[in-house]
Design a protein around this motif. Structure first.
Motif, PDB file in Angstrom:
ATOM      1  N   TYR A 115      44.100  39.790  45.167  1.00 29.06           N
ATOM      2  CA  TYR A 115      43.547  40.468  43.992  1.00 29.06           C
ATOM      3  C   TYR A 115      42.707  41.687  44.354  1.00 29.06           C
ATOM      4  O   TYR A 115      42.337  42.459  43.460  1.00 29.06           O
ATOM      5  CB  TYR A 115      42.703  39.495  43.168  1.00 29.06           C
ATOM      6  CG  TYR A 115      43.520  38.457  42.429  1.00 29.06           C
ATOM      7  CD1 TYR A 115      44.465  38.829  41.491  1.00 29.06           C
ATOM      8  CD2 TYR A 115      43.337  37.099  42.676  1.00 29.06           C
ATOM      9  CE1 TYR A 115      45.216  37.878  40.809  1.00 29.06           C
ATOM     10  CE2 TYR A 115      44.077  36.139  41.999  1.00 29.06           C
ATOM     11  CZ  TYR A 115      45.016  36.537  41.065  1.00 29.06           C
ATOM     12  OH  TYR A 115      45.751  35.593  40.389  1.00 29.06           O
ATOM     13  N   ASN A 116      42.366  41.867  45.616  1.00 29.26           N
ATOM     14  CA  ASN A 116      41.667  43.085  46.000  1.00 29.26           C
ATOM     15  C   ASN A 116      42.539  44.291  45.689  1.00 29.26           C
ATOM     16  O   ASN A 116      43.766  44.234  45.804  1.00 29.26           O
ATOM     17  CB  ASN A 116      41.303  43.059  47.483  1.00 29.26           C
ATOM     18  CG  ASN A 116      40.187  42.067  47.782  1.00 29.26           C
ATOM     19  OD1 ASN A 116      39.503  41.591  46.875  1.00 29.26           O
ATOM     20  ND2 ASN A 116      40.002  41.740  49.049  1.00 29.26           N
ATOM     21  N   ALA A 117      41.923  45.384  45.304  1.00 35.44           N
ATOM     22  CA  ALA A 117      42.668  46.549  44.812  1.00 35.44           C
ATOM     23  C   ALA A 117      43.729  47.023  45.801  1.00 35.44           C
ATOM     24  O   ALA A 117      44.863  47.309  45.409  1.00 35.44           O
ATOM     25  CB  ALA A 117      41.693  47.684  44.487  1.00 35.44           C
ATOM     26  N   ALA A 118      43.369  47.097  47.080  1.00 36.86           N
ATOM     27  CA  ALA A 118      44.327  47.583  48.078  1.00 36.86           C
ATOM     28  C   ALA A 118      45.524  46.642  48.207  1.00 36.86           C
ATOM     29  O   ALA A 118      46.664  47.093  48.373  1.00 36.86           O
ATOM     30  CB  ALA A 118      43.640  47.738  49.432  1.00 36.86           C
ATOM     31  N   GLU A 119      45.269  45.340  48.103  1.00 39.11           N
ATOM     32  CA  GLU A 119      46.356  44.371  48.216  1.00 39.11           C
ATOM     33  C   GLU A 119      47.261  44.403  46.982  1.00 39.11           C
ATOM     34  O   GLU A 119      48.493  44.300  47.092  1.00 39.11           O
ATOM     35  CB  GLU A 119      45.792  42.970  48.429  1.00 39.11           C
ATOM     36  CG  GLU A 119      44.950  42.828  49.682  1.00 39.11           C
ATOM     37  CD  GLU A 119      45.713  43.252  50.924  1.00 39.11           C
ATOM     38  OE1 GLU A 119      46.537  42.486  51.426  1.00 39.11           O
ATOM     39  OE2 GLU A 119      45.493  44.393  51.383  1.00 39.11           O
ATOM     40  N   GLN A 120      46.667  44.559  45.820  1.00 38.70           N
ATOM     41  CA  GLN A 120      47.478  44.702  44.607  1.00 38.70           C
ATOM     42  C   GLN A 120      48.415  45.898  44.728  1.00 38.70           C
ATOM     43  O   GLN A 120      49.598  45.820  44.359  1.00 38.70           O
ATOM     44  CB  GLN A 120      46.582  44.885  43.378  1.00 38.70           C
ATOM     45  CG  GLN A 120      45.858  43.639  42.928  1.00 38.70           C
ATOM     46  CD  GLN A 120      45.207  43.847  41.561  1.00 38.70           C
ATOM     47  OE1 GLN A 120      45.841  44.322  40.617  1.00 38.70           O
ATOM     48  NE2 GLN A 120      43.934  43.508  41.464  1.00 38.70           N
ATOM     49  N   GLN A 121      47.896  46.994  45.232  1.00 35.32           N
ATOM     50  CA  GLN A 121      48.714  48.197  45.379  1.00 35.32           C
ATOM     51  C   GLN A 121      49.853  47.983  46.365  1.00 35.32           C
ATOM     52  O   GLN A 121      50.959  48.506  46.177  1.00 35.32           O
ATOM     53  CB  GLN A 121      47.851  49.384  45.804  1.00 35.32           C
ATOM     54  CG  GLN A 121      46.925  49.899  44.704  1.00 35.32           C
ATOM     55  CD  GLN A 121      47.694  50.269  43.442  1.00 35.32           C
ATOM     56  OE1 GLN A 121      48.705  50.977  43.496  1.00 35.32           O
ATOM     57  NE2 GLN A 121      47.224  49.795  42.298  1.00 35.32           N
ATOM     58  N   ARG A 122      49.603  47.207  47.406  1.00 37.56           N
ATOM     59  CA  ARG A 122      50.664  46.926  48.378  1.00 37.56           C
ATOM     60  C   ARG A 122      51.770  46.075  47.765  1.00 37.56           C
ATOM     61  O   ARG A 122      52.954  46.312  48.007  1.00 37.56           O
ATOM     62  CB  ARG A 122      50.062  46.254  49.609  1.00 37.56           C
ATOM     63  CG  ARG A 122      49.254  47.217  50.473  1.00 37.56           C
ATOM     64  CD  ARG A 122      48.472  46.511  51.556  1.00 37.56           C
ATOM     65  NE  ARG A 122      47.722  47.493  52.356  1.00 37.56           N
ATOM     66  CZ  ARG A 122      46.502  47.325  52.827  1.00 37.56           C
ATOM     67  NH1 ARG A 122      45.863  46.181  52.593  1.00 37.56           N
ATOM     68  NH2 ARG A 122      45.916  48.266  53.538  1.00 37.56           N
ATOM     69  N   VAL A 123      51.374  45.091  46.988  1.00 35.50           N
ATOM     70  CA  VAL A 123      52.378  44.270  46.296  1.00 35.50           C
ATOM     71  C   VAL A 123      53.231  45.147  45.386  1.00 35.50           C
ATOM     72  O   VAL A 123      54.465  45.060  45.382  1.00 35.50           O
ATOM     73  CB  VAL A 123      51.691  43.154  45.476  1.00 35.50           C
ATOM     74  CG1 VAL A 123      52.725  42.410  44.617  1.00 35.50           C
ATOM     75  CG2 VAL A 123      50.976  42.177  46.396  1.00 35.50           C
ATOM     76  N   LYS A 124      52.575  46.000  44.629  1.00 32.51           N
ATOM     77  CA  LYS A 124      53.296  46.891  43.719  1.00 32.51           C
ATOM     78  C   LYS A 124      54.182  47.865  44.484  1.00 32.51           C
ATOM     79  O   LYS A 124      55.295  48.190  44.036  1.00 32.51           O
ATOM     80  CB  LYS A 124      52.292  47.668  42.850  1.00 32.51           C
ATOM     81  CG  LYS A 124      51.521  46.806  41.864  1.00 32.51           C
ATOM     82  CD  LYS A 124      50.474  47.626  41.126  1.00 32.51           C
ATOM     83  CE  LYS A 124      49.656  46.770  40.171  1.00 32.51           C
ATOM     84  NZ  LYS A 124      48.593  47.569  39.485  1.00 32.51           N
ATOM     85  N   TYR A 125      53.698  48.334  45.625  1.00 29.71           N
ATOM     86  CA  TYR A 125      54.460  49.309  46.416  1.00 29.71           C
ATOM     87  C   TYR A 125      55.790  48.710  46.858  1.00 29.71           C
ATOM     88  O   TYR A 125      56.849  49.339  46.731  1.00 29.71           O
ATOM     89  CB  TYR A 125      53.642  49.724  47.642  1.00 29.71           C
ATOM     90  CG  TYR A 125      54.182  50.939  48.366  1.00 29.71           C
ATOM     91  CD1 TYR A 125      53.757  52.222  48.028  1.00 29.71           C
ATOM     92  CD2 TYR A 125      55.121  50.808  49.387  1.00 29.71           C
ATOM     93  CE1 TYR A 125      54.239  53.336  48.678  1.00 29.71           C
ATOM     94  CE2 TYR A 125      55.616  51.918  50.048  1.00 29.71           C
ATOM     95  CZ  TYR A 125      55.179  53.190  49.689  1.00 29.71           C
ATOM     96  OH  TYR A 125      55.685  54.294  50.349  1.00 29.71           O
ATOM     97  N   ALA A 126      55.751  47.487  47.374  1.00 26.94           N
ATOM     98  CA  ALA A 126      56.979  46.832  47.828  1.00 26.94           C
ATOM     99  C   ALA A 126      57.911  46.548  46.662  1.00 26.94           C
ATOM    100  O   ALA A 126      59.124  46.798  46.743  1.00 26.94           O
ATOM    101  CB  ALA A 126      56.632  45.541  48.564  1.00 26.94           C
TER     102      ALA A 126
END
Length: 254
Positions: free
Chosen positions: A84-95
């Protein structure tokens, strides 16, 4: 009257999101989820990446996309970092937005064979909920941490409508193999001209992202293989449900 109705609705919602308790205890000894360890379609290779989302995700994704390949990312909820950390959310979305398949690797990367019925459900539903919130999908596939599973794990997976995915080739990045060893292992495997391959890799390793993966892709393409998602190589759908992502709030936390 109204408060009783709201309580009934809230209780029902919890049962759907987190189906644990006596009703599911009764299913023990019942149907078991299918376990896949190889692709079905000749010429297909499924490159899979465990233990993310983490800092090497973008380079792994970009390397795959540049080669016209699709990968499968099995995500944890709270392993190296909180999903749920912002950077991790962005990585999930990126993939996901790059066209890769997203699967479950459970919440905290625990050995599921050491857990109870309810604990296994908890490890599974929490990461499912996170993926529903972040990208709007419910995965149809789960990779058990360490590749460990037993009948109870398969029963819980069946109850959650998920198949298990293992592998038939391990590049050794998580067990101490050097770049040269991993590359040699790919060479040795491809020299046997397998009909297909379901490869275990980890996007948490720099050597995988920057060195082994480009080498493997070049060798696989030279061999005439097509790099696709796990679902494609099995002829199945990747998700139980695809909907809209949610809006972050105070409950999005580990």
């Amino acid at each position: 009257m109204l408060s009783a109705l709201l309580l009934t609705v809230a209780t029902a919602a919890c049962v759907v999101a987190h189906p644990m308790g006596a009703d599911l205890e009764a299913r023990q000894g019942g149907p078991k989820a299918t376990v896949y360890s190889s692709c079905k379609n000749k010429g297909d290779v499924a490159l899979t990446f465990d233990d993310g989302p983490w800092e090497y995700l973008q380079v792994v994704s970009d390397t795959l996309v540049k080669a016209g390949a699709v990968g499968t990312f099995f995500f944890n909820g709270n392993n190296y970092d909180c999903i749920y950390n912002a950077a991790e959310q962005q990585r999930v979305k990126y993939a996901y937005n790059a066209g890769h398949m997203i699967g479950s690797h459970t919440w905290a990367h625990k050995d599921l064979t050491t857990l109870s019925w309810d604990q296994i459900h908890d490890e599974m539903w929490r990461v499912e909920q996170a993926l529903q919130r972040i990208i709007g999908v419910t995965p149809a596939f789960m990779r058990p941490p360490y590749g460990n599973y037993n009948d109870l794990v398969r029963q819980v997976s069946y109850a959650r409508n998920q198949s298990l995915v293992i592998w038939d080739f391990d590049d050794g990045d998580s067990t101490g193999s050097s770049v040269a060893q991993s590359e040699a292992d790919y060479d040795k495997a491809l020299a046997k001209h397998p009909n297909s391959m379901l490869s275990l890799n980890h996007e948490t390793y720099k050597t995988t992202a920057y060195q082994v993966l480009p080498y493997a892709i070049s060798k696989l393409q030279a061999g005439g293989y097509k790099m696709v998602s796990v679902a494609t190589c099995l002829g199945l759908q990747p998700y139980q449900h695809v909907g809209k992502p949610g809006t972050p709030d105070a409950t999005w936390k580990c």
